[in-house]
Enzyme design. Structure first.
Site, PDB file in Angstrom:
ATOM      1  CB  SER A 198      -0.959  -0.055   1.191  1.00  0.00           C
ATOM      2  OG  SER A 198      -1.960   0.931   1.092  1.00  0.00           O
ATOM      3  CG  ASP A 249      -6.321  -2.058  -4.254  1.00  0.00           C
ATOM      4  OD1 ASP A 249      -6.424  -0.822  -4.112  1.00  0.00           O
ATOM      5  OD2 ASP A 249      -5.559  -2.761  -3.572  1.00  0.00           O
ATOM      6  CG  HIS A 276      -6.043  -1.538  -0.368  1.00  0.00           C
ATOM      7  ND1 HIS A 276      -5.020  -1.367  -1.271  1.00  0.00           N
ATOM      8  CD2 HIS A 276      -5.578  -1.048   0.811  1.00  0.00           C
ATOM      9  CE1 HIS A 276      -3.992  -0.798  -0.682  1.00  0.00           C
ATOM     10  NE2 HIS A 276      -4.295  -0.595   0.591  1.00  0.00           N
TER      11      HIS A 276
END
Length: 317
Positions: A158, A255, A285
């Site tokens: 991330s 995502d 995600h």
């Protein structure tokens, strides 16, 4: 949107509901995540020794790193500099503790996780400079850590993936420590995604456009999307990707970052940088919060295989 999710990943949505990130809520969210990390027991007999070290960054502040080494591994090992996620505003070296134990064992490498400074307390290039300081510390401590400075990879999830990509740019441009491989797990690369129009199912779960805008605003100190954002803040802003290390990029098809990650992979490929790209159907995600789900096992297998090819080049396939 749950009907689009791989059924084996549905339990993760109960573990990771979408966060309503605000400046007022941030301290409580940080405390809650820290308590959750502290409550997860460390498995017995995992075969990885770990410790914490501190050093002084060039700017004068102290940085903490957590160092993991497989106990059964003999001789000089490659290294992985790990950068945790959390939208630039959350997380610590404790966030991926169990995952880094597993990573060190499976990749046959020393893993060094850096506790970089978070936004909004630290803005602009502060976080990536901390990561660069950790990369230099890792290179300079190669003999003491018994690692090969020619075999260092960077890895992040991330926001950590975004910082890893930005770090690869910064190290290239400064002529800094050589990076053999970048392992980017659903990386957060482009502040302009906050203002982009996306299909409603992208980013509807877990990490939403609201959270994304808050994270970028916190890092940049202003509204995302301005013309003068540095590529060391948002790696997608880089005009020249030539000379970067080979990349592995993994992202879920649901995502919010899937479009920016695909575009980054395309631009790397067009520049001649070797890229391995994986898009996992039905994955949101942070989908690896469900560790035993088949898509997660595939992603871990793919990511570790890419690391081993880069860090153990003489190893039989």
């Amino acid at each position: 949107m749950r009907d689009l999710v791989d059924p084996t990943l549905l339990p993760g949505l109960d573990i990771m509901p979408a966060l309503d990130l605000t400046e007022e809520a941030l301290p409580a969210i940080r405390e809650g995540l820290a308590q959750m990390s502290a409550m997860i027991p460390e498995p017995e007999g995992h075969g990885v020794a770990w410790r914490e070290e501190r050093f002084t960054a060039p700017a004068g502040h102290e940085l903490l790193v957590r160092v993991y080494r497989p106990e059964a591994a003999a001789g000089t090992l490659p290294a992985i500099l790990h950068i945790h996620g959390g939208g630039f505003v959350l997380g610590s070296v404790a966030t991926n503790h169990l995952a880094n134990i597993e990573l060190a064992a499976r990749a046959g490498a020393v893993v060094v996780s850096v506790d970089y400074r978070l936004a909004p307390e630290t803005q602009g290039l502060g976080a990536v400079e901390d990561c660069y300081a950790a990369l230099c510390w890792l290179r300079d401590r190669a003999a003491a850590l018994d690692i090969d400075p020619a075999r260092i990879a960077v890895r992040g999830e991330s926001a950590g993936g975004g910082l890893a990509a930005a770090l690869a740019l910064l190290a290239r441009d400064r002529g800094g420590p050589a990076i053999a491989h970048q392992n980017l797990i659903y990386p957060m690369l482009d502040d302009r995604t906050c203002a982009a129009a996306h299909a409603p199912h992208l980013g509807a779960l877990v990490w939403t456009p609201q959270g994304n805008a808050f994270g970028w605003r916190s890092l940049l100190g202003r509204e995302p999307g301005a013309a003068d954002v540095s590529p060391y803040e948002a790696a997608a802003r880089a005009g020249d990707l030539a000379g970067l290390p080979p990349a592995f990029i993994a992202v879920g098809a649901l995502d919010l970052f899937v479009i920016e990650d695909l575009d980054h992979a395309r631009r790397l490929i067009e520049t001649g940088v070797p890229v391995e790209l994986h898009v996992y159907p039905g994955a949101y995600h942070g989908f690896d919060v469900v560790p035993d789900a088949p898509p997660v096992r595939r992603m871990k297998r793919d990511a570790v295989a890419a690391l081993r090819r880069a860090l153990h080049p003489g190893e039989a396939a």
